[in-house]
Design a protein around this motif. Structure first.
Motif, PDB file in Angstrom:
ATOM      1  N   THR A   1       0.824  -1.211   0.000  1.00  0.00           N
ATOM      2  CA  THR A   1       0.000   0.000   0.000  1.00  0.00           C
ATOM      3  C   THR A   1       0.855   1.257   0.000  1.00  0.00           C
ATOM      4  O   THR A   1       0.704   2.118  -0.868  1.00  0.00           O
ATOM      5  N   ASN A   2       1.749   1.361   0.965  1.00  0.00           N
ATOM      6  CA  ASN A   2       2.556   2.577   1.123  1.00  0.00           C
ATOM      7  C   ASN A   2       3.987   2.374   0.642  1.00  0.00           C
ATOM      8  O   ASN A   2       4.599   1.348   0.915  1.00  0.00           O
ATOM      9  N   LYS A   3       4.473   3.364  -0.089  1.00  0.00           N
ATOM     10  CA  LYS A   3       5.867   3.381  -0.532  1.00  0.00           C
ATOM     11  C   LYS A   3       6.553   4.508   0.253  1.00  0.00           C
ATOM     12  O   LYS A   3       6.180   5.675   0.126  1.00  0.00           O
ATOM     13  N   LYS A   4       7.540   4.132   1.061  1.00  0.00           N
ATOM     14  CA  LYS A   4       8.137   5.119   1.963  1.00  0.00           C
ATOM     15  C   LYS A   4       9.624   5.294   1.690  1.00  0.00           C
ATOM     16  O   LYS A   4      10.304   4.364   1.263  1.00  0.00           O
ATOM     17  N   LEU A   5      10.100   6.478   1.973  1.00  0.00           N
ATOM     18  CA  LEU A   5      11.531   6.777   1.932  1.00  0.00           C
ATOM     19  C   LEU A   5      11.914   7.332   3.296  1.00  0.00           C
ATOM     20  O   LEU A   5      11.211   8.180   3.855  1.00  0.00           O
TER      21      LEU A   5
ATOM     22  N   LEU B   1       6.643   3.289  -9.783  1.00  0.00           N
ATOM     23  CA  LEU B   1       7.599   2.958  -8.723  1.00  0.00           C
ATOM     24  C   LEU B   1       9.016   3.336  -9.145  1.00  0.00           C
ATOM     25  O   LEU B   1       9.767   3.947  -8.374  1.00  0.00           O
ATOM     26  N   ARG B   2       9.370   3.003 -10.384  1.00  0.00           N
ATOM     27  CA  ARG B   2      10.718   3.321 -10.897  1.00  0.00           C
ATOM     28  C   ARG B   2      10.946   4.829 -10.899  1.00  0.00           C
ATOM     29  O   ARG B   2      11.993   5.322 -10.434  1.00  0.00           O
ATOM     30  N   LEU B   3       9.985   5.582 -11.410  1.00  0.00           N
ATOM     31  CA  LEU B   3      10.139   7.036 -11.477  1.00  0.00           C
ATOM     32  C   LEU B   3      10.211   7.659 -10.085  1.00  0.00           C
ATOM     33  O   LEU B   3      10.954   8.620  -9.872  1.00  0.00           O
ATOM     34  N   SER B   4       9.465   7.084  -9.141  1.00  0.00           N
ATOM     35  CA  SER B   4       9.466   7.657  -7.793  1.00  0.00           C
ATOM     36  C   SER B   4      10.823   7.505  -7.116  1.00  0.00           C
ATOM     37  O   SER B   4      11.219   8.347  -6.309  1.00  0.00           O
ATOM     38  N   VAL B   5      11.534   6.410  -7.430  1.00  0.00           N
ATOM     39  CA  VAL B   5      12.876   6.220  -6.872  1.00  0.00           C
ATOM     40  C   VAL B   5      13.786   7.374  -7.289  1.00  0.00           C
ATOM     41  O   VAL B   5      14.450   8.006  -6.459  1.00  0.00           O
ATOM     42  N   PHE B   6      13.790   7.666  -8.580  1.00  0.00           N
ATOM     43  CA  PHE B   6      14.666   8.729  -9.072  1.00  0.00           C
ATOM     44  C   PHE B   6      14.198  10.113  -8.627  1.00  0.00           C
ATOM     45  O   PHE B   6      15.017  10.967  -8.267  1.00  0.00           O
ATOM     46  N   ASP B   7      12.886  10.334  -8.615  1.00  0.00           N
ATOM     47  CA  ASP B   7      12.360  11.630  -8.159  1.00  0.00           C
ATOM     48  C   ASP B   7      12.696  11.861  -6.684  1.00  0.00           C
ATOM     49  O   ASP B   7      13.119  12.963  -6.296  1.00  0.00           O
ATOM     50  N   SER B   8      12.525  10.824  -5.870  1.00  0.00           N
ATOM     51  CA  SER B   8      12.812  10.953  -4.436  1.00  0.00           C
ATOM     52  C   SER B   8      14.284  11.210  -4.187  1.00  0.00           C
ATOM     53  O   SER B   8      14.656  12.037  -3.343  1.00  0.00           O
ATOM     54  N   LEU B   9      15.147  10.507  -4.931  1.00  0.00           N
ATOM     55  CA  LEU B   9      16.587  10.704  -4.742  1.00  0.00           C
ATOM     56  C   LEU B   9      17.013  12.103  -5.169  1.00  0.00           C
ATOM     57  O   LEU B   9      17.871  12.718  -4.525  1.00  0.00           O
ATOM     58  N   ARG B  10      16.410  12.605  -6.244  1.00  0.00           N
ATOM     59  CA  ARG B  10      16.740  13.982  -6.658  1.00  0.00           C
ATOM     60  C   ARG B  10      16.416  14.964  -5.535  1.00  0.00           C
ATOM     61  O   ARG B  10      17.192  15.884  -5.240  1.00  0.00           O
ATOM     62  N   GLU B  11      15.277  14.748  -4.903  1.00  0.00           N
ATOM     63  CA  GLU B  11      14.876  15.628  -3.796  1.00  0.00           C
ATOM     64  C   GLU B  11      15.850  15.513  -2.626  1.00  0.00           C
ATOM     65  O   GLU B  11      16.281  16.522  -2.049  1.00  0.00           O
ATOM     66  N   VAL B  12      16.225  14.276  -2.283  1.00  0.00           N
ATOM     67  CA  VAL B  12      17.110  14.054  -1.140  1.00  0.00           C
ATOM     68  C   VAL B  12      18.498  14.626  -1.399  1.00  0.00           C
ATOM     69  O   VAL B  12      19.115  15.230  -0.508  1.00  0.00           O
ATOM     70  N   PHE B  13      19.007  14.443  -2.616  1.00  0.00           N
ATOM     71  CA  PHE B  13      20.352  14.936  -2.915  1.00  0.00           C
ATOM     72  C   PHE B  13      20.432  16.465  -2.930  1.00  0.00           C
ATOM     73  O   PHE B  13      21.518  17.033  -2.853  1.00  0.00           O
ATOM     74  N   LYS B  14      19.295  17.117  -3.016  1.00  0.00           N
ATOM     75  CA  LYS B  14      19.275  18.581  -2.968  1.00  0.00           C
ATOM     76  C   LYS B  14      19.379  19.111  -1.546  1.00  0.00           C
ATOM     77  O   LYS B  14      19.636  20.296  -1.336  1.00  0.00           O
TER      78      LYS B  14
END
Length: 447
Positions: A15-19, A53-66
């Motif tokens: 259900t939930n995808k978390k970082l 799911l694949r796109l969210s991995v890269f989008d989330s990492l872009r946010e974190v690396f900023k």
């Protein structure tokens, strides 16, 4: 300003995808949750939206690396199991991410077990009850026999945690915590792949086995961080307990399924235990974990709704209800079969429901207890917060210490701890698991 060293963990549930970001003291310093709408496969069955799911991995990492205040030292993954991503030579998925609840063709299943010794013998060898698509190896067998063209084009069949790692490393891996979890792939007695994996040509589609402590360099160099190969979520949730406690214990992980995990029981599963829904998981060190399952969380939700509707109450009322040991209870039974009109009020009915469920859990957990070695049971997840349930369980397990265990995101923390050595310069801190002891007050029993 000095940057805080952190690990990024992707924790992917149904259900939930978390970082999460954890610092070196395993304090949670950032959290993000997303939900995706399911899509459907070629048969119209619901399945995970793999592209989202694949796109969210890269989008989330872009946010974190900023983020200016943290330094990413490592990335790891924990996800639900029993799901394969089939990739071609270019690393592109060839099929949807089939749902492990997808109905399995009865004739094909019969053919498989007929060819490989029958259900009882095969299940004992692989420590896997007969579960259809939930035995993920059966998904590979189905792909080979129903879609041979796709099977031929498959370079690697990657369990979901390893696919997510593959996205960032370009290196395909197989992890023991995934293949050791009711997959039909692993022969527990011989500690290697079952012979059918070789006979059917499945072995060539599986990536090299790597330990869960392994880290790999990123596909895009220059970051100074390492990437784990990912873990199956049930095995990941056990890691903090294995790190913190060394005397024999059982972890009762509660949710929709309530799973009793005994990492100190190495006795082979019997056919009778398999018929009672026992199975084996694998620790991140590659050791078998005897386990039993009970669909108690789901049953609790259904029966709670029935009680609330019958007595005209809001379901939320029961979330923090106090334990009342003076309430008279009936002998344990199946609550779904009980006529709610026999209860004087909803409080009594709810106590009876928890007593019935705790008694079922007592019998399920006893299946993996192993000759009295276990002196402690740790309960985590939803039921650990339920005072009534915890008191009932402690009362039933007389002579064994029962604790409600709470930890910020055990599954994600397990994935971080698995590769501690690769990113964390400090010792693993004490106190990452909070424990509350339950003495187990005796309830009254109705005549």
């Amino acid at each position: 300003m000095k940057k805080i060293p952190v690990i990024v963990v992707f924790d992917v549930g149904k259900t939930n995808k978390k970082l999460f970001l954890f610092d070196e003291q395993y304090q949670l310093i950032f959290e993000r949750t997303a939900r995706f709408n399911e899509t459907t496969d070629e048969d119209g069955d619901p399945c995970e939206n793999l592209e989202s799911l694949r796109l969210s991995v890269f989008d989330s990492l872009r946010e974190v690396f900023k983020k200016k205040d943290v330094e990413i030292k490592a990335i790891n993954f924990s996800t639900y199991g029993a799901s394969f991503v089939y990739v071609n030579e270019d690393g592109n998925p060839l099929t949807p991410l089939y749902n492990y609840l997808k109905p399995y063709p009865a004739a094909l299943q019969q053919q498989f077990y007929d060819n490989y010794g029958g259900e009882d013998i095969f299940s004992v060898q692989t420590a896997s009850p007969v579960l259809g698509s939930l035995n993920s190896g059966m998904q590979l067998y189905r792909l080979k026999h129903e879609r041979p063209d796709v099977f031929r084009s498959t370079r690697y069949a990657l369990h979901l945690p390893q696919y997510m790692s593959y996205l960032l490393t370009g290196q395909a891996a197989t992890d023991l915590t995934s293949i050791g979890c009711h997959t039909n792939l692993w022969n527990f007695g011989e500690n290697k792949y079952h012979q059918w994996v070789h006979q059917e040509g499945i072995y060539e589609k599986l990536a090299p086995v790597m330990p869960a402590t392994q880290v790999l360099p990123p596909l895009f160099p220059g970051g100074g961080y390492q990437i784990g190969t990912g873990l199956h979520d049930s095995s990941a949730a056990l890691i903090p307990y294995l790190v913190c406690f060394h005397e024999p214990f059982i972890l009762l992980s509660t949710g929709t399924w309530c799973i009793s995990l005994n990492p100190f029981n190495n006795s082979p599963l019997t056919a009778e235990e398999l018929r009672q829904d026992c199975l084996c998981y694998m620790t991140y060190q590659g050791n078998p974990v005897k386990a039993s399952r009970l669909f108690a969380g789901y049953e609790h939700e259904q029966q709670l709704k029935r009680i609330a509707a019958h007595f005209g109450q809001a379901a939320m009322k029961y979330r923090h209800m106090d334990y009342q040991p003076a309430i008279s209870l009936l002998p344990a039974g199946n609550f779904a079969d009980r006529d709610l009109r026999i209860f004087p009020d909803d409080t009594t009915a709810y106590h009876q429901l928890l007593f019935d469920l705790a008694t079922q859990q007592y019998h399920a957990t006893k299946l993996v207890m192993n000759n009295g070695d276990v002196k402690r049971i740790f309960v985590d997840g939803g039921f650990s917060k339920n005072q009534i349930y915890m008191n009932m369980l402690a009362m039933l397990f007389n002579g064994i210490e029962v604790f409600a265990a709470s930890m910020a995101q055990a599954t994600a923390m397990g994935a971080a701890l698995a590769i501690h050595h690769s990113w964390n310069s400090k010792m693993i801190p004490n106190g990452i698991i909070e424990l509350k002891y339950y003495a187990g007050g005796l309830p009254s029993m109705a005549e």
